[in-house]
Design a protein around this motif. Sequence first.
Motif, PDB file in Angstrom:
ATOM      1  N   GLU A 116     -12.290  11.545   9.279  1.00 35.17           N
ATOM      2  CA  GLU A 116     -11.185  10.951   8.536  1.00 35.17           C
ATOM      3  C   GLU A 116     -11.674   9.709   7.797  1.00 35.17           C
ATOM      4  O   GLU A 116     -12.661   9.084   8.180  1.00 35.17           O
ATOM      5  CB  GLU A 116     -10.044  10.591   9.483  1.00 35.17           C
ATOM      6  CG  GLU A 116      -9.457  11.769  10.241  1.00 35.17           C
ATOM      7  CD  GLU A 116      -8.741  12.758   9.329  1.00 35.17           C
ATOM      8  OE1 GLU A 116      -8.331  12.337   8.218  1.00 35.17           O
ATOM      9  OE2 GLU A 116      -8.604  13.922   9.706  1.00 35.17           O
ATOM     10  N   LEU A 117     -10.956   9.343   6.730  1.00 34.84           N
ATOM     11  CA  LEU A 117     -11.362   8.175   5.944  1.00 34.84           C
ATOM     12  C   LEU A 117     -11.323   6.895   6.763  1.00 34.84           C
ATOM     13  O   LEU A 117     -12.134   5.987   6.542  1.00 34.84           O
ATOM     14  CB  LEU A 117     -10.458   8.039   4.714  1.00 34.84           C
ATOM     15  CG  LEU A 117     -10.536   9.179   3.686  1.00 34.84           C
ATOM     16  CD1 LEU A 117      -9.596   8.893   2.521  1.00 34.84           C
ATOM     17  CD2 LEU A 117     -11.951   9.392   3.199  1.00 34.84           C
ATOM     18  N   LYS A 118     -10.420   6.814   7.707  1.00 37.20           N
ATOM     19  CA  LYS A 118     -10.311   5.604   8.526  1.00 37.20           C
ATOM     20  C   LYS A 118     -11.514   5.441   9.455  1.00 37.20           C
ATOM     21  O   LYS A 118     -11.720   4.355  10.025  1.00 37.20           O
ATOM     22  CB  LYS A 118      -9.020   5.632   9.341  1.00 37.20           C
ATOM     23  CG  LYS A 118      -8.943   6.779  10.338  1.00 37.20           C
ATOM     24  CD  LYS A 118      -7.624   6.770  11.086  1.00 37.20           C
ATOM     25  CE  LYS A 118      -7.539   7.939  12.075  1.00 37.20           C
ATOM     26  NZ  LYS A 118      -6.231   7.945  12.778  1.00 37.20           N
ATOM     27  N   GLU A 119     -12.310   6.501   9.630  1.00 38.19           N
ATOM     28  CA  GLU A 119     -13.486   6.443  10.487  1.00 38.19           C
ATOM     29  C   GLU A 119     -14.747   6.045   9.730  1.00 38.19           C
ATOM     30  O   GLU A 119     -15.798   5.864  10.335  1.00 38.19           O
ATOM     31  CB  GLU A 119     -13.699   7.797  11.170  1.00 38.19           C
ATOM     32  CG  GLU A 119     -12.552   8.222  12.071  1.00 38.19           C
ATOM     33  CD  GLU A 119     -12.724   9.628  12.617  1.00 38.19           C
ATOM     34  OE1 GLU A 119     -12.033   9.967  13.577  1.00 38.19           O
ATOM     35  OE2 GLU A 119     -13.567  10.383  12.062  1.00 38.19           O
ATOM     36  N   TYR A 120     -14.663   5.904   8.425  1.00 41.80           N
ATOM     37  CA  TYR A 120     -15.838   5.565   7.622  1.00 41.80           C
ATOM     38  C   TYR A 120     -16.475   4.224   8.006  1.00 41.80           C
ATOM     39  O   TYR A 120     -17.700   4.102   7.943  1.00 41.80           O
ATOM     40  CB  TYR A 120     -15.479   5.564   6.139  1.00 41.80           C
ATOM     41  CG  TYR A 120     -15.493   6.944   5.508  1.00 41.80           C
ATOM     42  CD1 TYR A 120     -15.464   8.085   6.300  1.00 41.80           C
ATOM     43  CD2 TYR A 120     -15.523   7.113   4.134  1.00 41.80           C
ATOM     44  CE1 TYR A 120     -15.466   9.344   5.738  1.00 41.80           C
ATOM     45  CE2 TYR A 120     -15.527   8.385   3.560  1.00 41.80           C
ATOM     46  CZ  TYR A 120     -15.492   9.490   4.373  1.00 41.80           C
ATOM     47  OH  TYR A 120     -15.508  10.743   3.818  1.00 41.80           O
ATOM     48  N   PRO A 121     -15.703   3.192   8.377  1.00 42.44           N
ATOM     49  CA  PRO A 121     -16.364   1.932   8.759  1.00 42.44           C
ATOM     50  C   PRO A 121     -17.326   2.076   9.931  1.00 42.44           C
ATOM     51  O   PRO A 121     -18.279   1.295  10.053  1.00 42.44           O
ATOM     52  CB  PRO A 121     -15.175   1.016   9.122  1.00 42.44           C
ATOM     53  CG  PRO A 121     -14.043   1.550   8.318  1.00 42.44           C
ATOM     54  CD  PRO A 121     -14.233   3.032   8.293  1.00 42.44           C
ATOM     55  N   PHE A 157     -11.433  12.885  -0.418  1.00 39.74           N
ATOM     56  CA  PHE A 157     -10.599  11.888  -1.093  1.00 39.74           C
ATOM     57  C   PHE A 157      -9.523  12.568  -1.930  1.00 39.74           C
ATOM     58  O   PHE A 157      -8.365  12.126  -1.946  1.00 39.74           O
ATOM     59  CB  PHE A 157     -11.466  10.991  -1.983  1.00 39.74           C
ATOM     60  CG  PHE A 157     -12.004   9.776  -1.288  1.00 39.74           C
ATOM     61  CD1 PHE A 157     -11.270   8.606  -1.238  1.00 39.74           C
ATOM     62  CD2 PHE A 157     -13.239   9.800  -0.672  1.00 39.74           C
ATOM     63  CE1 PHE A 157     -11.762   7.474  -0.602  1.00 39.74           C
ATOM     64  CE2 PHE A 157     -13.748   8.687  -0.024  1.00 39.74           C
ATOM     65  CZ  PHE A 157     -13.011   7.525   0.010  1.00 39.74           C
ATOM     66  N   ALA A 158      -9.874  13.637  -2.630  1.00 42.63           N
ATOM     67  CA  ALA A 158      -8.899  14.330  -3.472  1.00 42.63           C
ATOM     68  C   ALA A 158      -7.761  14.900  -2.630  1.00 42.63           C
ATOM     69  O   ALA A 158      -6.582  14.793  -2.996  1.00 42.63           O
ATOM     70  CB  ALA A 158      -9.592  15.436  -4.261  1.00 42.63           C
ATOM     71  N   ARG A 180      -9.931   1.102   1.529  1.00 38.46           N
ATOM     72  CA  ARG A 180     -11.022   0.450   2.260  1.00 38.46           C
ATOM     73  C   ARG A 180     -12.281   1.314   2.261  1.00 38.46           C
ATOM     74  O   ARG A 180     -13.397   0.796   2.185  1.00 38.46           O
ATOM     75  CB  ARG A 180     -10.581   0.171   3.697  1.00 38.46           C
ATOM     76  CG  ARG A 180      -9.459  -0.846   3.811  1.00 38.46           C
ATOM     77  CD  ARG A 180      -8.987  -0.989   5.246  1.00 38.46           C
ATOM     78  NE  ARG A 180      -7.917  -1.980   5.370  1.00 38.46           N
ATOM     79  CZ  ARG A 180      -7.251  -2.219   6.499  1.00 38.46           C
ATOM     80  NH1 ARG A 180      -7.528  -1.520   7.591  1.00 38.46           N
ATOM     81  NH2 ARG A 180      -6.305  -3.131   6.531  1.00 38.46           N
ATOM     82  N   ALA A 181     -12.101   2.626   2.362  1.00 32.16           N
ATOM     83  CA  ALA A 181     -13.257   3.525   2.434  1.00 32.16           C
ATOM     84  C   ALA A 181     -14.047   3.547   1.136  1.00 32.16           C
ATOM     85  O   ALA A 181     -15.250   3.817   1.154  1.00 32.16           O
ATOM     86  CB  ALA A 181     -12.786   4.933   2.793  1.00 32.16           C
ATOM     87  N   VAL A 182     -13.395   3.286   0.006  1.00 38.26           N
ATOM     88  CA  VAL A 182     -14.102   3.291  -1.284  1.00 38.26           C
ATOM     89  C   VAL A 182     -15.253   2.294  -1.277  1.00 38.26           C
ATOM     90  O   VAL A 182     -16.326   2.555  -1.831  1.00 38.26           O
ATOM     91  CB  VAL A 182     -13.117   2.996  -2.432  1.00 38.26           C
ATOM     92  CG1 VAL A 182     -13.865   2.755  -3.727  1.00 38.26           C
ATOM     93  CG2 VAL A 182     -12.153   4.151  -2.606  1.00 38.26           C
ATOM     94  N   ARG A 194     -12.943   5.594  -6.941  1.00 32.70           N
ATOM     95  CA  ARG A 194     -11.987   4.492  -7.046  1.00 32.70           C
ATOM     96  C   ARG A 194     -10.902   4.805  -8.073  1.00 32.70           C
ATOM     97  O   ARG A 194      -9.740   4.443  -7.891  1.00 32.70           O
ATOM     98  CB  ARG A 194     -12.714   3.199  -7.429  1.00 32.70           C
ATOM     99  CG  ARG A 194     -11.770   2.006  -7.549  1.00 32.70           C
ATOM    100  CD  ARG A 194     -12.492   0.736  -7.901  1.00 32.70           C
ATOM    101  NE  ARG A 194     -13.174   0.167  -6.757  1.00 32.70           N
ATOM    102  CZ  ARG A 194     -14.479   0.014  -6.676  1.00 32.70           C
ATOM    103  NH1 ARG A 194     -15.261   0.400  -7.669  1.00 32.70           N
ATOM    104  NH2 ARG A 194     -15.024  -0.538  -5.606  1.00 32.70           N
ATOM    105  N   PHE A 195     -11.270   5.481  -9.144  1.00 33.53           N
ATOM    106  CA  PHE A 195     -10.280   5.870 -10.138  1.00 33.53           C
ATOM    107  C   PHE A 195      -9.231   6.795  -9.524  1.00 33.53           C
ATOM    108  O   PHE A 195      -8.029   6.664  -9.804  1.00 33.53           O
ATOM    109  CB  PHE A 195     -10.969   6.569 -11.316  1.00 33.53           C
ATOM    110  CG  PHE A 195     -10.017   7.145 -12.320  1.00 33.53           C
ATOM    111  CD1 PHE A 195      -9.393   6.348 -13.264  1.00 33.53           C
ATOM    112  CD2 PHE A 195      -9.716   8.507 -12.309  1.00 33.53           C
ATOM    113  CE1 PHE A 195      -8.504   6.873 -14.180  1.00 33.53           C
ATOM    114  CE2 PHE A 195      -8.830   9.043 -13.223  1.00 33.53           C
ATOM    115  CZ  PHE A 195      -8.218   8.235 -14.163  1.00 33.53           C
ATOM    116  N   VAL A 196      -9.647   7.729  -8.680  1.00 33.77           N
ATOM    117  CA  VAL A 196      -8.710   8.654  -8.032  1.00 33.77           C
ATOM    118  C   VAL A 196      -7.754   7.894  -7.112  1.00 33.77           C
ATOM    119  O   VAL A 196      -6.542   8.139  -7.097  1.00 33.77           O
ATOM    120  CB  VAL A 196      -9.482   9.732  -7.237  1.00 33.77           C
ATOM    121  CG1 VAL A 196      -8.524  10.622  -6.459  1.00 33.77           C
ATOM    122  CG2 VAL A 196     -10.337  10.561  -8.174  1.00 33.77           C
ATOM    123  N   VAL A 197      -8.299   6.934  -6.351  1.00 38.11           N
ATOM    124  CA  VAL A 197      -7.470   6.166  -5.419  1.00 38.11           C
ATOM    125  C   VAL A 197      -6.509   5.248  -6.175  1.00 38.11           C
ATOM    126  O   VAL A 197      -5.323   5.159  -5.833  1.00 38.11           O
ATOM    127  CB  VAL A 197      -8.369   5.346  -4.464  1.00 38.11           C
ATOM    128  CG1 VAL A 197      -7.518   4.474  -3.554  1.00 38.11           C
ATOM    129  CG2 VAL A 197      -9.240   6.285  -3.620  1.00 38.11           C
TER     130      VAL A 197
END
Length: 314
Positions: A116-121, A157-158, A180-182, A194-197
């Motif tokens: 998950e994106l929240k796990e990227y850090p 991300f999409a 945050r993941a970007v 970043r453009f998508v977000v």
Amino acid sequence: VLFKDLWVSRIDGTTMGNQIINRLDRCRRIVSEKMYGWLTEMAQYAEGDEFKYAEVYRARIQKALGALQNNAGLRHAVPTESGDGPMVSIKSRLDALTKDINDQMHRIVERYRMMELKEYPMDPPSQVYEKLETASKVNAAILQIIHDLSDVIFKKFAADMKKVRDECDPGGALLVSAERAVNLLPQSWKEQIRFVVEDARSFVTANSNIPVLSRADAIAVPADVGPIDNTSRPVHNRKPSCKFGVKCKHTHCAFKHPQGRLIDDEADAKRDAASAASAGALCQYGVKCYRGSCRMNHPAGRLIYDEADAKLDA
């Protein structure tokens, strides 16, 4: 060259002494130990995800094996464990280790597919990308792994931004995690993702059912609310005191110094001394001094004042 000379001499029968045979056996052991050592180093680097150095050792072993195989007199220079043929042991171990490294890289791609994106850090993609990118300079085949990894992350991300649009919640955890993941992505991927977000953020903000307060409404205080008591604010919102106290020497220290600082007192003393020294001194530029805040004495008729008067009269 030594191997070749010794082996040819042995085959020709010109030298059959024990000294030549012992030298040949010693050279076999040296080459064998060296190549087994390279295999060990390669395995250790691969275990630590240091793919660049693992690929360097892989290329070095392959080059050494090729050099041995291209010389008829050296094909049996490296002993084998199984005895099934020349250099079978080292070549088979190299092939198995290469396959393990490739499988390890593919597992990295699958790990990010499930992450998950929240796990990227906890496992930033930028660090993995850097290791793979440096290794690809040694082995161009790794570029395909990088392409697969970027494809997985872009699709992640999409898909998540589509969920954000469907939920239409500006304060949603998924949108916050994506923003945050970007910052944890490789620099070459950031702009596009970043453009998508940001596009998802703009869509949610424009179509959200949550009313947006104006600045005047946000800071307006109802009439029945009494004066604000600043002493009731939480302690963590106040600026803490500097741990160095009066001994702090940081010129732009952001912390509080209730008892002052020695460095400030010394600066004030220097300024006072300079002012006192210049109080009765005559300025070296005399009437030509153009510094309006000059503290020294000047003779009458300074040019700066005459020019100012002339402008006013004009």
